[in-house]
Scaffold this motif. Structure first.
Motif, PDB file in Angstrom:
ATOM      1  N   GLY A   1       0.857  -1.180   0.000  1.00  0.00           N
ATOM      2  CA  GLY A   1       0.000   0.000   0.000  1.00  0.00           C
ATOM      3  C   GLY A   1       0.893   1.228   0.000  1.00  0.00           C
ATOM      4  O   GLY A   1       1.751   1.375  -0.848  1.00  0.00           O
ATOM      5  N   ARG A   2       0.719   2.077   0.981  1.00  0.00           N
ATOM      6  CA  ARG A   2       1.579   3.260   1.074  1.00  0.00           C
ATOM      7  C   ARG A   2       2.748   3.045   2.018  1.00  0.00           C
ATOM      8  O   ARG A   2       3.581   3.929   2.204  1.00  0.00           O
ATOM      9  CB  ARG A   2       0.765   4.475   1.509  1.00  0.00           C
ATOM     10  CG  ARG A   2       0.203   4.351   2.895  1.00  0.00           C
ATOM     11  CD  ARG A   2      -0.691   5.547   3.228  1.00  0.00           C
ATOM     12  NE  ARG A   2      -1.139   5.433   4.602  1.00  0.00           N
ATOM     13  CZ  ARG A   2      -0.942   6.349   5.522  1.00  0.00           C
ATOM     14  NH1 ARG A   2      -0.323   7.461   5.215  1.00  0.00           N
ATOM     15  NH2 ARG A   2      -1.366   6.170   6.742  1.00  0.00           N
ATOM     16  N   HIS A   3       2.820   1.859   2.618  1.00  0.00           N
ATOM     17  CA  HIS A   3       3.894   1.539   3.555  1.00  0.00           C
ATOM     18  C   HIS A   3       5.088   0.942   2.823  1.00  0.00           C
ATOM     19  O   HIS A   3       4.932   0.238   1.833  1.00  0.00           O
ATOM     20  CB  HIS A   3       3.404   0.551   4.616  1.00  0.00           C
ATOM     21  CG  HIS A   3       2.234   1.055   5.397  1.00  0.00           C
ATOM     22  ND1 HIS A   3       2.347   2.006   6.374  1.00  0.00           N
ATOM     23  CD2 HIS A   3       0.918   0.748   5.310  1.00  0.00           C
ATOM     24  CE1 HIS A   3       1.151   2.261   6.871  1.00  0.00           C
ATOM     25  NE2 HIS A   3       0.261   1.527   6.235  1.00  0.00           N
ATOM     26  N   VAL A   4       6.276   1.231   3.337  1.00  0.00           N
ATOM     27  CA  VAL A   4       7.508   0.696   2.763  1.00  0.00           C
ATOM     28  C   VAL A   4       8.144  -0.229   3.791  1.00  0.00           C
ATOM     29  O   VAL A   4       8.267   0.124   4.963  1.00  0.00           O
ATOM     30  CB  VAL A   4       8.484   1.843   2.410  1.00  0.00           C
ATOM     31  CG1 VAL A   4       9.810   1.295   1.920  1.00  0.00           C
ATOM     32  CG2 VAL A   4       7.871   2.754   1.383  1.00  0.00           C
ATOM     33  N   ARG A   5       8.529  -1.409   3.342  1.00  0.00           N
ATOM     34  CA  ARG A   5       9.190  -2.381   4.210  1.00  0.00           C
ATOM     35  C   ARG A   5      10.476  -2.839   3.534  1.00  0.00           C
ATOM     36  O   ARG A   5      10.534  -2.994   2.315  1.00  0.00           O
ATOM     37  CB  ARG A   5       8.304  -3.592   4.490  1.00  0.00           C
ATOM     38  CG  ARG A   5       7.003  -3.257   5.200  1.00  0.00           C
ATOM     39  CD  ARG A   5       7.264  -2.770   6.621  1.00  0.00           C
ATOM     40  NE  ARG A   5       6.036  -2.518   7.337  1.00  0.00           N
ATOM     41  CZ  ARG A   5       5.522  -1.321   7.529  1.00  0.00           C
ATOM     42  NH1 ARG A   5       6.108  -0.261   7.013  1.00  0.00           N
ATOM     43  NH2 ARG A   5       4.417  -1.158   8.224  1.00  0.00           N
ATOM     44  N   ILE A   6      11.499  -3.070   4.344  1.00  0.00           N
ATOM     45  CA  ILE A   6      12.783  -3.542   3.832  1.00  0.00           C
ATOM     46  C   ILE A   6      13.008  -4.953   4.352  1.00  0.00           C
ATOM     47  O   ILE A   6      13.009  -5.168   5.573  1.00  0.00           O
ATOM     48  CB  ILE A   6      13.916  -2.603   4.282  1.00  0.00           C
ATOM     49  CG1 ILE A   6      13.669  -1.198   3.723  1.00  0.00           C
ATOM     50  CG2 ILE A   6      15.275  -3.140   3.856  1.00  0.00           C
ATOM     51  CD1 ILE A   6      14.621  -0.146   4.233  1.00  0.00           C
ATOM     52  N   PRO A   7      13.196  -5.914   3.445  1.00  0.00           N
ATOM     53  CA  PRO A   7      13.468  -7.280   3.897  1.00  0.00           C
ATOM     54  C   PRO A   7      14.783  -7.322   4.674  1.00  0.00           C
ATOM     55  O   PRO A   7      15.759  -6.644   4.316  1.00  0.00           O
ATOM     56  CB  PRO A   7      13.585  -8.088   2.602  1.00  0.00           C
ATOM     57  CG  PRO A   7      12.954  -7.248   1.554  1.00  0.00           C
ATOM     58  CD  PRO A   7      13.125  -5.828   1.992  1.00  0.00           C
ATOM     59  N   GLU A   8      14.809  -8.096   5.734  1.00  0.00           N
ATOM     60  CA  GLU A   8      16.009  -8.206   6.556  1.00  0.00           C
ATOM     61  C   GLU A   8      17.193  -8.709   5.732  1.00  0.00           C
ATOM     62  O   GLU A   8      18.324  -8.256   5.921  1.00  0.00           O
ATOM     63  CB  GLU A   8      15.741  -9.139   7.739  1.00  0.00           C
ATOM     64  CG  GLU A   8      16.788  -9.088   8.808  1.00  0.00           C
ATOM     65  CD  GLU A   8      16.382  -9.822  10.063  1.00  0.00           C
ATOM     66  OE1 GLU A   8      16.887  -9.460  11.138  1.00  0.00           O
ATOM     67  OE2 GLU A   8      15.569 -10.768   9.975  1.00  0.00           O
ATOM     68  N   SER A   9      16.932  -9.589   4.776  1.00  0.00           N
ATOM     69  CA  SER A   9      18.014 -10.103   3.921  1.00  0.00           C
ATOM     70  C   SER A   9      18.594  -8.990   3.046  1.00  0.00           C
ATOM     71  O   SER A   9      19.797  -8.961   2.784  1.00  0.00           O
ATOM     72  CB  SER A   9      17.514 -11.252   3.049  1.00  0.00           C
ATOM     73  OG  SER A   9      16.477 -10.801   2.198  1.00  0.00           O
ATOM     74  N   ALA A  10      17.756  -8.051   2.603  1.00  0.00           N
ATOM     75  CA  ALA A  10      18.245  -6.927   1.799  1.00  0.00           C
ATOM     76  C   ALA A  10      19.114  -6.005   2.648  1.00  0.00           C
ATOM     77  O   ALA A  10      20.131  -5.488   2.164  1.00  0.00           O
ATOM     78  CB  ALA A  10      17.076  -6.147   1.209  1.00  0.00           C
TER      79      ALA A  10
END
Length: 70
Positions: free
Chosen positions: A37-46
């Motif tokens: 949606g409008r939220h941004v998440r960063i994968p821990e592996s990234a």
């Protein structure tokens, strides 16, 4: 094992920076991220890959290769 998705605030805390730094990494496309949606998440592996790619290792003992001064 499933990857954890971190918020910008969590990434900033892990890196010891303000939230502005991870947001800049996202804006410059220097780190992988997921939009929910409008939220941004960063994968821990990234995040781990970013840290590994930007880790500078020491050269070693430079004194032995320089020799003695006159």
């Amino acid at each position: 094992m499933a990857d954890r998705y971190l918020t910008v605030a969590q990434v900033a805390e892990l890196l010891g920076t303000t939230e502005r730094f991870p947001r800049r990494l996202i804006a410059e496309r220097r780190i992988a991220f997921v939009k929910v949606g409008r939220h941004v998440r960063i994968p821990e592996s990234a995040l781990n890959a970013f840290i590994d790619a930007n880790t500078v290792h020491p050269i070693g003992d430079r004194r032995s290769s320089l020799g003695r001064a006159a």
